[in-house]
Design a protein around this motif. Sequence first.
Motif, PDB file in Angstrom:
ATOM      1  N   TYR A  97       0.790  -1.235   0.000  1.00  0.00           N
ATOM      2  CA  TYR A  97       0.000   0.000   0.000  1.00  0.00           C
ATOM      3  C   TYR A  97       0.828   1.295   0.000  1.00  0.00           C
ATOM      4  CZ  TYR A  97      -3.885  -3.090   1.199  1.00  0.00           C
ATOM      5  OH  TYR A  97      -4.831  -4.084   1.187  1.00  0.00           O
ATOM      6  N   SER A 100       0.514   3.518  -3.125  1.00  0.00           N
ATOM      7  CA  SER A 100      -0.852   4.056  -3.274  1.00  0.00           C
ATOM      8  C   SER A 100      -1.106   5.175  -2.270  1.00  0.00           C
ATOM      9  CB  SER A 100      -1.883   2.941  -3.075  1.00  0.00           C
ATOM     10  OG  SER A 100      -1.746   1.949  -4.065  1.00  0.00           O
ATOM     11  N   GLU A 103       0.866   8.250  -3.457  1.00  0.00           N
ATOM     12  CA  GLU A 103       0.204   8.884  -4.601  1.00  0.00           C
ATOM     13  C   GLU A 103      -1.029   9.675  -4.158  1.00  0.00           C
ATOM     14  OE1 GLU A 103      -1.693   7.714  -8.987  1.00  0.00           O
ATOM     15  OE2 GLU A 103      -1.136   6.141  -7.565  1.00  0.00           O
ATOM     16  N   ALA A 104      -1.829   9.071  -3.274  1.00  0.00           N
ATOM     17  CA  ALA A 104      -3.041   9.749  -2.806  1.00  0.00           C
ATOM     18  C   ALA A 104      -2.694  11.012  -2.026  1.00  0.00           C
ATOM     19  CB  ALA A 104      -3.863   8.793  -1.942  1.00  0.00           C
TER      20      ALA A 104
END
Length: 245
Positions: A97, A100, A103-104
């Motif tokens: 994770y 991700s 990036e978020a």
Amino acid sequence: MNAKPHKSAKVLQTKKNNGMLITVIALIAVAVVVLGGVVWMAQRGSDANPITFGETQDQLIEITDAGVVAVGEADAPTIQVWEDYMCPACGSFEAQYGASIAEAVQNGDLRAEFHTLNFLNGQSGSGEYSTRALAATQCVAAKDTLPVFFEVKASFFTNQPGEGGGDLSTRELASLAEDAGANGDAVECISNVETNGGMDKAADSADNAQQSIRDITSQVSTPTVAHNGEVVEISNASWLVDIIG
């Protein structure tokens, strides 16, 4: 006949004394220079780029008084993450994770607060690796950019030492950080965490992290993720998407 040898011997003795005196003076001068260099290096090492919580180079990174590294926009949905750099499950969580989450956060869709523990210190060869890695991460958070912070964090987990005797020195952590793109200030800070107060700050941060996790759950384990005061079921593969919306 005896006077001349006596006089000659006296002259030779005087020259010898002069030579010895010059040698002693020279040695003292060298010692002073060397000692001065050692003192200067010690002072430089102890003061090199200490961390001051609340002072960061990137406006999207905050280090709270409790040592929590909070990243992202303040008004974005927020998660709290409790982890330990010696924890194999945390390494797996980062591998699954980490990209991700990064990036978020960088897209403005998420804010992440990293509470790092050190309860697995004893699993390292030095008995303090978890604290050392936390101190190194705080150096990067304070002195570098958000993208670099995530790169270094990922590298520390990718190169995580094995439990039961594994370890990485400050020099090795500094090298990993440099390879991940960390700037000179961050690298120097990491190299000196054992003398610039970084380890003490990290240890206090870890104590605070252990207290904060007890505020939401009776089970102190890593990794743990919370959102809106509730523990997130990270075995659910869509947990992050569900939070971001």
